[in-house]
Design an enzyme around this catalytic site. Structure first.
Site, short mmCIF file in Angstrom:
data_model
loop_
_atom_site.label_atom_id
_atom_site.label_comp_id
_atom_site.label_asym_id
_atom_site.label_seq_id
_atom_site.Cartn_x
_atom_site.Cartn_y
_atom_site.Cartn_z
N GLU A 1 2.71 5.00 -3.99
CA GLU A 1 2.91 5.83 -5.19
C GLU A 1 4.06 6.74 -5.30
O GLU A 1 4.19 7.48 -6.33
CB GLU A 1 1.61 7.04 -4.89
N ASP B 1 0.80 -1.32 0.00
CA ASP B 1 -0.05 -0.14 -0.04
C ASP B 1 0.85 1.28 0.06
O ASP B 1 2.05 1.26 0.18
CB ASP B 1 -0.92 -0.04 1.31
N ASP C 1 -9.11 3.40 -2.81
CA ASP C 1 -10.10 3.95 -1.68
C ASP C 1 -11.40 4.26 -2.50
O ASP C 1 -11.64 5.47 -2.90
CB ASP C 1 -9.50 4.87 -1.02
O1 MIG Z 1 -3.83 5.99 4.87
O2 MIG Z 1 -3.73 0.74 5.61
O3 MIG Z 1 -5.96 2.15 0.30
O4 MIG Z 1 -6.79 0.01 1.47
O5 MIG Z 1 -6.97 -0.21 4.17
C1 MIG Z 1 -4.73 4.72 4.43
C2 MIG Z 1 -4.95 1.43 5.64
C3 MIG Z 1 -3.73 3.74 4.26
C4 MIG Z 1 -4.91 2.92 2.23
C5 MIG Z 1 -5.42 1.65 1.46
C6 MIG Z 1 -6.65 1.03 2.32
C7 MIG Z 1 -5.89 0.50 3.74
C8 MIG Z 1 -5.45 1.79 4.37
N1 MIG Z 1 -4.62 2.77 3.46
#
Ligand code: MIG
Length: 659
Positions: free
Chosen positions: A283, A280, A364
């Site tokens: 980017e 996650d 999201d």
């Molecule tokens: O700042 O890890 O897209 O699927 O549950 C949010 C927490 C960070 C974004 C991801 C989401 C995940 C969440 N993350």
């Protein structure tokens, strides 16, 4: 073409009746004519149908008109942008901040051929473990061993199939990557071992930000600093941003030794029995001050050096590759650490070719009908960009699904190549049973259908792995000469044979369906329809309209509570009269042996023949099995719709059946 300092551009003509698809991860509908599309990986949190920069940046598209299609791969990782007739009608433009203009024109004429060539250039997905095709349950977060055990038990007690549980950021100790919270998960190894007896696999989240830990020993930080693995600014200072663990530093995944080191960090997770990793925030997403303060989004300075010394570049060129190289480090690491088992990798960010290392989910989304609607064109466009293993958060990530929305989303989710429900912290849970009996029953039925379709699905993954074909396809993929399909975003094909026309609006019980040319059968009733035509079909909450093309052969497995519950001892072939052919692909579903010949393919054909005595007959021919893998002894039932069924013991030999 034209160029100036720091930018280069190229213009081409848009032909009459031309439509545009792909472009990586996109919101909105299917066809991107009249849009401007930027390629710059971004944490697209709160995205809407108007959002341009998304988590993935894949500078590829295909143009289509009757009898002719071509693809464009803009071979640059710098910021780039396509303008598809937005600035000037009848002209499309590509521009980038690269010094070179480097692009490929890929001849079709059909989308399948374009994708085959495009994925020859950028790569194809490896075969995933078969369990990754099962149902995944996720939440931010299942935050303790007790909660996880409870969840697992709930699935088995209620007899709702599930293979995978995802652990979001709260499994860690203070959000430090590669740690476990000793309070919440005191003994992950035992937990995983116990639950694996019951068929569960675990996927843990890993973010790129490493907590800057100056006092206690924290190896990922200490080692990374010692070996100079973290991104520095042009002035030579280690770069800091703020993410979940607070002030954090970020590995330079463009360097091979950094990827190798990062991959090896997964050792403890692998030792605990973790079978997949979810990347996650890559980017990369970060803020200029601690989360919670009203900070702003930042990324590395564009002049920050990145990559190996002999091929060093700056973040301006590396930005779009950051997530991709993190996923690569993870995939290659897992293959080293689990050399006999396929692993599952999921990433939020990526670039052209991300399919070589990882599945992709679309970040999201929200628990709103509009997002359910948008998920189909988004996943189809990703598929048309070479990324076949994709999914959206079922139920929506942010917000609270209603019972009706959740039921409809689970139906659509059955079609997602990755089928995972998820929900955000402090939002309602999105598990199949939380909306009462009626919705639970619907969820069970559609998850069961997913498991029955596994032999079909697994073959589609093999097709993706060998030809680059998408798994979830817009209709134009198979009907590229039918302009009625060009803007048809709310019907999809799962592989070549199964077409869904989901309901994605509240209170709707009738659905208008376009049936392209040919004969179509209703999956539920067997009723036959002649295309090309429009029909209105009844679709109460229990029913997602599904149709099958004449000549289709759909292999079905018995329902299991998880993919490896037992070997597939029964196989049912649903045959739809007409002319058709289907090759079933099988292997052990978990090891790498298929790479050295341990696979099996069986080709089935159906056609009609007119016999003088019996009138019209349907003939099903089964060719002798190819390949070295031996499936379990099994009973095969061939069911020809409207005609009856026949059974035989499958010994891999050829046969001919008439109905
Ligand atoms: O700042 O890890 O897209 O699927 O549950 C949010 C927490 C960070 C974004 C991801 C989401 C995940 C969440 N993350």
């Amino acid at each position: 073409m034209g160029w100036r300092q720091g930018a280069i551009a190229n213009w081409k003509k848009i032909e009459a009746d031309e439509h545009f698809y792909g472009f990586g991860e996109r919101t909105g509908l299917l066809d991107k004519l009249s849009d401007r599309l930027t390629n710059w990986t971004t944490d697209a949190l709160d995205y809407t149908s108007l959002t341009d920069e998304m988590y993935q940046a894949i500078p590829f598209f295909m143009a289509l008109r009757p009898e002719l299609g071509y693809g464009i791969f803009f071979n640059t990782t710098f910021w780039s942008q396509f303008d598809i007739g937005a600035e000037q009608t009848g002209v499309w433009k590509m521009q980038s901040q690269d010094k070179n203009l480097d692009y490929y024109i890929i001849y079709g004429p059909e989308p399948a051929q374009i994708l085959q060539t495009y994925t020859q250039l950028t790569g194809r997905m490896p075969m995933p473990p078969r369990w990754a095709l099962g149902y995944h349950q996720c939440r931010w977060s299942y935050a303790s061993e007790e909660e996880v055990r409870q969840l697992a038990q709930e699935f088995r007690q209620r007899q709702i199939p599930c293979d995978v549980i995802h652990l979001d950021i709260d499994y860690m100790r203070g959000f430090r990557v590669f740690t476990w919270s000793p309070q919440r998960f005191p003994d992950p190894k035992t937990m995983v071992k116990d639950l694996s007896q019951n068929g569960f696999k675990f996927v843990t989240i890993i973010d790129p930000g490493v907590k800057e830990e100056t006092e206690a020993d924290y190896l990922p930080f200490d080692e990374g600093l010692e070996h100079d693995y973290f991104v520095r600014t042009a002035e030579g200072k280690v770069f800091h941003g703020y993410v979940w663990p607070g002030r954090a530093v970020f590995p330079d995944f463009l360097r091979e030794e950094v990827r190798e080191w990062w991959g090896n960090q997964h050792q403890d997770l692998v030792d605990a029995g973790i079978a997949g990793i979810w990347n996650d925030m890559n980017e990369p997403a970060m803020n200029d001050r601690p989360f919670g303060d009203p900070g702003k989004k930042i990324w590395f300075p564009l002049d920050a050096p990145q990559g190996p010394v002999d091929e060093q570049t700056t973040h301006a060129e590396a930005h779009n590759l950051y997530g991709q190289m993190m996923a690569r480090a993870c995939a290659e690491g897992l293959e080293r650490l689990r050399p006999t088992a396929r692993s599952f990798v999921l990433t939020r960010s990526g670039y052209a070719g991300v399919q070589r290392w990882s599945a992709v989910w679309t970040g999201d989304n929200q628990s709103l009908w509009e997002y359910l609607e948008m998920s189909l064109p988004a996943l189809c466009n990703l598929g048309l960009s070479g990324v076949a293993f994709v999914g959206e958060d079922i139920g929506g990530f942010a917000g609270n699904a209603t019972a009706e929305l959740f039921a409809r989303w689970m139906q659509v989710g059955m079609l997602y190549p990755m089928m995972r429900a998820h929900s955000m912290i402090a939002s309602a849970r999105h598990e199949p049973w939380v909306f009462g009996d009626r919705v639970e029953k619907i969820c069970r039925e559609y998850i069961e259908l997913r498991y029955r379709l596994l032999p079909y699905l697994y073959t589609l993954f093999w097709e993706a792995a060998t030809t680059g074909a998408p798994i979830l396809r817009p209709l134009l993929y198979h009907f590229p000469n039918d302009p009625k399909t060009y803007n048809l975003y709310d019907q999809v094909l799962l592989g070549p044979s199964l077409m869904a026309a989901p309901v994605y609006r509240p209170g709707v019980e009738e659905r208008l369906v376009y049936l392209p040319e040919g004969v179509w059968y209703d999956w539920w009733s067997g009723e036959m329809h002649q295309g090309a035509s429009h029909i209105v079909t009844h679709a109460p909450l229990e029913k997602m309209p599904l149709f099958v093309r004449a000549g289709a052969i759909i292999p079905l497995a018995p329902v299991m509570q998880y993919t490896d519950e037992r070997p597939m001892d029964e196989l049912r072939l649903r045959v739809y009269p007409g002319e058709g052919e289907w090759t079933l692909y099988e292997d052990d579903g978990r090891s790498f042996e298929y790479r050295i010949g341990a696979w099996a393919t069986t080709t089935y054909r159906v056609h009609s023949s007119d016999s003088e005595t019996d009138g019209s007959q349907t003939v099903v021919e089964i060719a002798a099995r190819q390949g070295e893998w031996q499936p379990q002894p099994r009973q095969v039932t061939v069911e020809v719709i409207g005609k009856g069924e026949q059974q035989f013991e499958d010994d891999g030999s050829d046969r001919r059946l008439t109905f």
